[in-house]
Scaffold this motif. Structure first.
Motif, PDB file in Angstrom:
ATOM      1  N   ASN A 146      33.797   7.624 -14.536  1.00  0.00           N
ATOM      2  CA  ASN A 146      34.078   6.446 -13.725  1.00  0.00           C
ATOM      3  C   ASN A 146      32.947   6.355 -12.704  1.00  0.00           C
ATOM      4  OD1 ASN A 146      35.007   4.429 -12.065  1.00  0.00           O
ATOM      5  ND2 ASN A 146      37.058   5.277 -11.806  1.00  0.00           N
ATOM      6  N   ILE A 147      31.968   5.490 -12.975  1.00  0.00           N
ATOM      7  CA  ILE A 147      30.704   5.493 -12.241  1.00  0.00           C
ATOM      8  C   ILE A 147      30.670   4.326 -11.258  1.00  0.00           C
ATOM      9  CG2 ILE A 147      28.186   5.447 -12.474  1.00  0.00           C
ATOM     10  CD1 ILE A 147      28.738   6.318 -15.481  1.00  0.00           C
ATOM     11  N   PHE A 148      30.515   4.643  -9.981  1.00  0.00           N
ATOM     12  CA  PHE A 148      30.453   3.609  -8.947  1.00  0.00           C
ATOM     13  C   PHE A 148      29.758   4.191  -7.721  1.00  0.00           C
ATOM     14  CE2 PHE A 148      34.360   5.971  -8.344  1.00  0.00           C
ATOM     15  CZ  PHE A 148      34.378   6.235  -6.982  1.00  0.00           C
ATOM     16  N   GLY A 149      29.495   3.329  -6.729  1.00  0.00           N
ATOM     17  CA  GLY A 149      28.915   3.813  -5.481  1.00  0.00           C
ATOM     18  C   GLY A 149      27.526   3.240  -5.248  1.00  0.00           C
ATOM     19  N   TYR A 150      26.950   3.592  -4.102  1.00  0.00           N
ATOM     20  CA  TYR A 150      25.655   3.050  -3.703  1.00  0.00           C
ATOM     21  C   TYR A 150      24.511   3.765  -4.432  1.00  0.00           C
ATOM     22  CZ  TYR A 150      25.644   7.277  -0.855  1.00  0.00           C
ATOM     23  OH  TYR A 150      25.707   8.581  -0.435  1.00  0.00           O
ATOM     24  N   GLY A 151      23.344   3.085  -4.495  1.00  0.00           N
ATOM     25  CA  GLY A 151      22.150   3.694  -5.067  1.00  0.00           C
ATOM     26  C   GLY A 151      22.243   3.871  -6.573  1.00  0.00           C
ATOM     27  N   PHE A 152      21.215   4.514  -7.133  1.00  0.00           N
ATOM     28  CA  PHE A 152      21.183   4.795  -8.563  1.00  0.00           C
ATOM     29  C   PHE A 152      21.982   6.063  -8.860  1.00  0.00           C
ATOM     30  CE2 PHE A 152      17.560   2.032  -8.176  1.00  0.00           C
ATOM     31  CZ  PHE A 152      17.486   1.377  -9.390  1.00  0.00           C
TER      32      PHE A 152
END
Length: 396
Positions: free
Chosen positions: A334-340
């Protein structure tokens, strides 16, 4: 004669795609590897030899032994030269490509016999093939997809009659386009000038979509308004697709519904890319890429310049996620959040840069069950057991 496909040493090299399936279930071109073998040999494959934790789902029967069999390494794709030699094999004769064994004829083979032991035996005769496609690493899937797709198209559509499209559409090179029944289109562009286009049953292609071959679209898939599908792309069954896609393979039941770029990539089953997700497939300095290697637990150099993402089954990205060139994402992320996000994301990860957390296993199953139920597919005990086995492992 019994035809058995087995997982060779390539199985581990093909992670994360093979974490949840045998090599024979990899899709490229118009078919899975297993389906392609069945079409070339003219009968159903009798069995699959794979990892024990996958066997209950993918193995037909666990007989104690087989008689009169051809054991075939699933990582090799059939061609005319290979099939001709295959049917001429006698007991303990084998076929090699360079130093790799493709197939061996056996009068007797025990189910519990170690496949690797076959490489240690003396053979009565060894045949060699000069040219064959060998899928050793996951990126071999998108590298070879355009070539395989063209050959599959000629093989599968030979002597068959294509259906016609209703609506006001722009068709280029009609003779290289094959359409199954009940396709819904209106105001779309199909351009087969640079490669064939195959579209399966009950596909819906909405207004403004453009397909530029070679491309294959599987049954019950939907292409949204304005979708742009470039050559070398295979989209399997029951997918929902939008935005821009180039030289990529998307397995069944995965979604890239909204705008955003996906190139030189592979998405496993039950993946979902949130709106605005973009994948870089080329470094700013145009250098060759390094890629995560599961066996060495480190990045290794490759000879590839174009490389997007390889994402395992059940993984998801949030809206506006930006993936770096040559990213490997495991299963059930489950991939989320700021930046790369990092260029290697272990399976069952939660977050992006801060992906130190692991999703609790009950949440993994809950998400899978909800998504699958939305497509009227049951999240079975077999599926759960496979994910649970993998969840107990580290560094996947």
């Amino acid at each position: 004669m019994n035809f058995i496909l087995y997982d060779g040493m390539e199985w581990k090299k093909l992670f994360p795609i093979t974490l949840t399936r045998p090599v024979s279930e990899i899709r490229l071109g118009l078919f899975t590897i297993k389906e392609r073998w069945e079409k070339y040999i003219g009968k159903k494959v009798d069995n699959i030899i794979t990892q024990p934790f996958l066997s209950k789902k993918y193995t037909k029967k666990e007989s104690y032994y087989f008689e009169n069999i051809l054991l075939i390494n699933s990582a090799f794709l059939p061609n005319e030269e290979l099939i001709q030699i295959l049917f001429s094999l006698k007991e303990n004769e084998t076929i090699f490509f360079k130093e790799k064994m493709i197939a061996i004829k056996k009068n007797f083979f025990s189910w519990k016999e170690n496949i690797l032991s076959l490489y240690l035996k003396k053979y009565k005769k060894i045949y060699h093939v000069n040219k064959i496609i060998h899928i050793q690493y996951p990126w071999d899937i998108f590298i070879n997809n355009g070539t395989v797709l063209k050959k599959d198209f000629l093989f599968f559509t030979n002597g068959k009659k294509s259906s016609s499209l209703l609506g006001n559409n722009h068709i280029i090179c009609k003779d290289k386009i094959f359409l199954e029944e009940d396709i819904k289109t209106n105001n779309v562009v199909l351009n087969a000038q640079y490669g064939p286009i195959y579209i399966g049953k009950k596909v819906e292609i909405m207004e403004g979509a453009v397909i530029r071959g070679p491309v294959a679209i599987g049954e019950h898939t939907t292409l949204n308004v304005g979708a742009k599908i470039y050559g070398g792309t295979t989209i399997a069954t029951f997918c929902k697709i939008g935005g821009e896609i180039f030289n990529s393979v998307i397995f069944s039941y995965s979604n890239k519904v909204h705008d955003g770029f996906l190139g030189n990539s592979i998405l496993g089953e039950w993946c979902n890319l949130g709106a605005g997700t973009n994948i870089s497939n080329l470094r700013n300095d145009y250098q060759k890429v390094t890629v995560w290697n599961y066996e060495k637990k480190d990045f290794i150099p490759t000879d590839l310049q174009f490389f997007g993402i390889i994402m395992g089954d059940h993984s998801k990205s949030a809206i506006n996620t930006q993936f770096n060139t040559a990213t490997i994402a495991g299963i059930s992320d489950n991939i989320f959040g700021y930046g790369f996000p990092p260029r290697y994301i272990p399976s069952f990860s939660l977050g992006g840069i801060q992906n130190k957390k692991r999703i609790p296993f009950n949440k993994v199953c809950e998400t899978a069950e909800i998504m699958m139920n939305r497509r009227n597919v049951n999240f079975s005990a077999l599926e759960r057991n496979i994910l649970e086995y993998l969840y107990q492992l580290l560094d996947i």
